[in-house]
Scaffold this active site. Structure first.
Site, mmCIF file in Angstrom:
data_model
loop_
_atom_site.group_PDB
_atom_site.id
_atom_site.type_symbol
_atom_site.label_atom_id
_atom_site.label_comp_id
_atom_site.label_asym_id
_atom_site.label_seq_id
_atom_site.Cartn_x
_atom_site.Cartn_y
_atom_site.Cartn_z
ATOM 1 N N GLY A 46 38.905 40.651 50.200
ATOM 2 C CA GLY A 46 39.009 39.707 49.324
ATOM 3 C C GLY A 46 39.860 38.746 49.815
ATOM 4 O O GLY A 46 40.913 38.609 50.463
ATOM 5 N N CYS A 96 47.365 43.480 51.343
ATOM 6 C CA CYS A 96 46.926 41.961 51.062
ATOM 7 C C CYS A 96 47.059 41.261 52.200
ATOM 8 O O CYS A 96 48.193 41.391 52.969
ATOM 9 C CB CYS A 96 47.971 41.741 50.063
ATOM 10 S SG CYS A 96 47.573 39.877 49.378
HETATM 11 NI NI NI Z 1 45.861 40.181 48.143
#
Ligand code: NI
Length: 169
Positions: A46, A96
């Site tokens: 993502g 992330c």
């Molecule tokens: Ni992220």
């Protein structure tokens, strides 16, 4: 299409609230195309616009549950996304692209349904379980300036990290 630079923790763009998209114009389409290329290149699941320094409510999430699709085809474009329904709970490892090499234990809903607009402004709903639900929540958090490290119960130790990445391969 062009690759965009992924901003990392410490960059102020990651801490700000992104603005709603009202014009579904060429500029937004170029942003989406560049984000698609950047996400695929980075092998992520993502990416949110503030991660490439653009404070607009635009995210990409890969529906990895659709194993029959190519990575390119798994990408869901979400503009002005909102979580409208959640259920259950999952506790697991999260990372992330803006916090490279760091993984933490984060609790998220097991299921999430999102209402968003596509690149032409049409509203639609999409839902997902497991990692897809986790990803919806994680990416939408980025639009409000939140990183997973704020929500992590704890960060994996170097030893745990080694085991985790071995399992991954
Ligand atoms: Ni992220």
């Amino acid at each position: 299409m062009a690759l965009r630079k992924i901003r990392e923790e410490g960059d102020s763009a990651l801490l700000k609230k992104s603005r709603v998209v009202t014009d579904f114009n060429k500029r937004i389409h170029t942003l989406l195309d560049d984000m698609r290329e950047t996400l695929l290149e980075a092998n992520g699941v993502g990416l949110a616009a503030p991660q490439v320094g653009v404070l607009r409510r635009v995210v990409l999430v890969m529906d990895v549950s659709k194993e029959e699709l190519s990575p390119e085809e798994q990408i869901i474009e979400l503009i002005n996304p909102e979580i409208i329904e959640t259920s259950g709970e999952q506790t697991g490892t999260e990372g992330c692209l803006s916090v490279p090499g760091v993984y933490g234990i984060v609790t998220r809903p097991e299921y999430a349904k999102v209402r968003a607009q596509d690149r032409y402004g049409n509203f639609f709903e999409v839902d997902g379980h497991g990692i897809v639900a986790r990803c919806f929540c994680h990416e939408i958090d980025h639009l409000d300036g939140h990183l997973f490290t704020e929500k992590a119960e704890r960060i994996l130790t170097p030893e745990e990290l080694e085991n985790y990445t071995e399992e991954d391969e």
